[in-house]
Design a protein around this motif. Structure first.
Motif, PDB file in Angstrom:
ATOM      1  N   HIS A 209       0.856  -1.213   0.000  1.00  9.85           N
ATOM      2  CA  HIS A 209       0.000   0.000   0.000  1.00  9.85           C
ATOM      3  C   HIS A 209       0.888   1.257   0.000  1.00  9.85           C
ATOM      4  CE1 HIS A 209      -3.329   2.617   1.440  1.00  9.85           C
ATOM      5  NE2 HIS A 209      -2.475   3.082   2.334  1.00  9.85           N
ATOM      6  N   ALA A 210       1.934   1.238   0.826  1.00  9.14           N
ATOM      7  CA  ALA A 210       2.826   2.408   0.910  1.00  9.14           C
ATOM      8  C   ALA A 210       3.573   2.626  -0.410  1.00  9.14           C
ATOM      9  CB  ALA A 210       3.807   2.229   2.058  1.00  9.14           C
ATOM     10  N   THR A 212       2.459   2.225  -3.383  1.00 10.75           N
ATOM     11  CA  THR A 212       1.639   2.794  -4.459  1.00 10.75           C
ATOM     12  C   THR A 212       0.802   3.997  -4.017  1.00 10.75           C
ATOM     13  OG1 THR A 212      -0.037   1.145  -3.926  1.00 10.75           O
ATOM     14  CG2 THR A 212       1.435   0.632  -5.769  1.00 10.75           C
ATOM     15  N   THR A 213       0.834   4.340  -2.735  1.00 11.45           N
ATOM     16  CA  THR A 213       0.020   5.476  -2.254  1.00 11.45           C
ATOM     17  C   THR A 213       0.887   6.731  -2.229  1.00 11.45           C
ATOM     18  OG1 THR A 213      -1.302   3.933  -0.940  1.00 11.45           O
ATOM     19  CG2 THR A 213      -1.496   6.275  -0.378  1.00 11.45           C
ATOM     20  N   GLU A 214       0.736   7.535  -3.278  1.00 11.95           N
ATOM     21  CA  GLU A 214       1.624   8.697  -3.465  1.00 11.95           C
ATOM     22  C   GLU A 214       1.525   9.705  -2.321  1.00 11.95           C
ATOM     23  OE1 GLU A 214       3.763   9.131  -5.985  1.00 11.95           O
ATOM     24  OE2 GLU A 214       3.197   7.314  -7.083  1.00 11.95           O
ATOM     25  N   SER A 215       0.364   9.750  -1.658  1.00 18.06           N
ATOM     26  CA  SER A 215       0.190  10.755  -0.601  1.00 18.06           C
ATOM     27  C   SER A 215       0.869  10.356   0.704  1.00 18.06           C
ATOM     28  CB  SER A 215      -1.307  10.972  -0.346  1.00 18.06           C
ATOM     29  OG  SER A 215      -1.895   9.745   0.059  1.00 18.06           O
ATOM     30  N   LEU A 216       1.415   9.151   0.752  1.00 17.84           N
ATOM     31  CA  LEU A 216       2.019   8.672   1.997  1.00 17.84           C
ATOM     32  C   LEU A 216       3.523   8.939   1.984  1.00 17.84           C
ATOM     33  CD1 LEU A 216       0.608   7.286   4.356  1.00 17.84           C
ATOM     34  CD2 LEU A 216       1.022   5.089   3.271  1.00 17.84           C
ATOM     35  N   THR A 280      -5.285   6.786   4.818  1.00 16.77           N
ATOM     36  CA  THR A 280      -5.064   6.608   3.377  1.00 16.77           C
ATOM     37  C   THR A 280      -5.818   5.385   2.843  1.00 16.77           C
ATOM     38  OG1 THR A 280      -2.980   5.480   3.900  1.00 16.77           O
ATOM     39  CG2 THR A 280      -2.832   7.808   3.234  1.00 16.77           C
ATOM     40  N   PHE A 282      -6.225   2.213   4.051  1.00 18.92           N
ATOM     41  CA  PHE A 282      -5.766   0.823   4.190  1.00 18.92           C
ATOM     42  C   PHE A 282      -6.777   0.036   5.040  1.00 18.92           C
ATOM     43  CE2 PHE A 282      -3.352  -2.559   6.352  1.00 18.92           C
ATOM     44  CZ  PHE A 282      -2.867  -3.224   5.238  1.00 18.92           C
TER      45      PHE A 282
END
Ligand SMILES: NC(=O)c1ccc[n+]([C@@H]2O[C@H](COP(=O)([O-])OP(=O)(O)OC[C@H]3O[C@@H](n4cnc5c(N)ncnc54)[C@H](OP(=O)(O)O)[C@@H]3O)[C@@H](O)[C@H]2O)c1
Length: 300
Positions: A209-210, A212-216, A280, A282
Motif C-alpha cells: 500500500h505504501a 503505491t500510495t503517493e500521498s504517503l 489513506t 488501508f
C-alpha cells in the motif's frame, strides 16, 4: 515496477518478495553475499560501505528491511553497536547511493520500529507523538534520519514504525510457544503493558500500500487497530493453544535473565494507532488479536 529489496532473507523480506512478485513486479534482492541467480540480485556490503551504483539504476522503488536481529541474543555493547550500525550506516549508504543516481527511484520504504516511542504506559501514540527515550528509541530516530539524503533528492521516503509481527515462521510467536505449550505460559511483569502487533500478512499488504500510495510519506505506524495488554495477549495465546496460563514471570526475574532486553522488548508499553494507514484507506484483515493468532498458527 522494478523493486529492490534489502533484508530479503529475513522474516518480513521472505514474505514480502513473493507478495510483490505475485503482484507482477520485478523484484531484485539486495544481498550481502553473491547470489546463486545473479541476475535476480545486487550485491552490497553495508558493513564496509560497499554498494555499486550500477546495481540501483532503473529501479522504481526500494523496500529496505535490513538490520541485525535485535532479539537474537543478550545485549552487550558490541551487539548494540551492531544493531545500531547495521541500521543507521546501512540506511545512510543506501540513501546516499540512491541520491547519486541521475534517475532515482520514486519511493523508498524503510523499516523502523515502534521502539521509536520508548515506553509510554497507556498513552495513545500516533505518528505525531514525540520520540521516547532509551537505546531503541535513539536508534530508531537515527535510523529514520539516515534516509535524509534520499528525502533531499526528492525521493518519497516512508519510514514504517513496525510493531510486533505475528508469524508462525519467526519473531515473537514461535519464541513464546515452548513455554506456553509446556503449560508454563503467563503474563510478564505486571501484564499491564500494551503490545502493538500486526500480522505478517497485513504488514506485507501495508508495505505494498505504501509503495503505491503517493500521498504517503514520512513516518507510518505499521500496527493493527487493536493493541492488547500483555495479560490479554497471554490469555489469548493460552486459549488458542488450549494450555493454562497461571504462571507469571516477575519483572525482576526477566531483568536478571535478559538484562536490558527485558525492559526494551518485553516490559515496555506501546499503545500505537495506525492513523496514517487508516487515513489513506488501508483496510486491515486482522483487528482481533485472538483471530490473528488463530490465523498465523493455523488453529481454527
Ligand atoms: N519482526 C518484527 O517483529 C519487527 C518489528 C519491528 C521492526 N522490525 C524491523 O523490520 C526489519 C526487518 O525485520 P525482520 O523481522 O524481517 O528481521 P530479520 O528476520 O532479523 O531479517 C533482517 C535481515 O536483515 C539482514 N541483516 C541481518 N544482519 C545484518 C547486518 N548486520 N547488516 C545488514 N543487514 C543485515 C539479513 O538479510 P540478508 O542476509 O538478506 O542481507 C536479515 O535476513 C528489521 O530492521 C527490524 O528491526 C521488525
Amino acid at each position: 515496477m522494478k523493486i529492490l529489496v534489502t533484508g530479503s532473507s529475513g522474516l518480513i523480506g521472505s514474505a514480502m518478495v513473493p507478495l510483490l512478485a505475485g503482484q507482477g513486479h520485478q523484484v531484485v534482492r539486495m544481498v550481502r553475499r553473491p547470489a546463486a541467480r545473479a541476475e535476480e540480485a545486487v550485491v552490497w556490503d553495508p558493513g564496509v560501505g560497499k554498494l555499486e551504483l550500477s546495481g540501483l539504476e532503473r529501479s522504481d522503488a526500494v523496500v529496505h528491511l535490513a538490520g541485525e536481529n535485535i532479539a537474537a541474543g543478550r545485549w552487550n555493547s558490541s551487539r548494540k553497536e551492531q544493531m545500531r550500525n547495521s541500521r543507521v550506516n546501512g540506511t545512510q549508504l543506501l540513501s546516499e547511493s540512491l541520491a547519486q543516481l541521475s534517475e532515482p527511484p520514486r519511493v523508498l520504504i524503510c523499516a523502523s520500529a515502534i521502539g521509536f516511542y520508548g515506553s509510554r504506559g497507556d498513552e495513545i501514540l500516533t505518528e505525531a507523538s514525540s520520540p521516547g527515550t532509551g537505546f531503541l528509541a535513539e536508534v530508531c530516530q537515527e535510523w529514520e534520519a539516515a534516509a535524509d539524503p534520499a528525502r533531499q533528492k526528492g525521493i518519497r521516503v516512508v519510514t514504517l514504525r513496525i510493531g510486533m509481527v505475528l508469524s508462525s515462521k519467526g519473531g515473537a510467536v514461535p519464541a513464546m510457544l515452548p513455554a506456553f505449550n509446556a503449560g508454563a505460559g503467563g503474563k510478564l511483569g505486571s501484564g499491564r503493558q500494551f503490545v502493538s502487533w500486526i500480522t505478517i500478512d497485513d504488514l506485507t499488504r501495508a508495505i505494498a500500500h505504501a509503495l503505491t500510495t503517493e500521498s504517503l510519506s514520512g513516518p507510518v505506524n505499521a500496527v493493527s487497530t487493536n493493541p492488547v495488554r500483555n495479560v490479554e495477549m497471554t490469555k489469548s495465546l493460552g486459549k488458542v493453544l488450549r494450555r493454562p496460563t497461571f504462571c507469571s514471570v516477575p519483572a525482576l526475574a526477566l531483568r536478571l535473565l535478559l538484562g536490558e532486553m527485558a525492559d526494551a522488548l518485553l516490559l515496555s508499553s506501546q499503545r500505537v494507532e495506525p492513523r496514517r494507514l487508516l487515513d489513506t484507506g488501508f483496510a486491515f484483515q486482522f483487528a482481533d488479536f485472538e483471530a490473528a493468532l488463530r490465523h498465523v498458527l493455523g488453529r481454527i
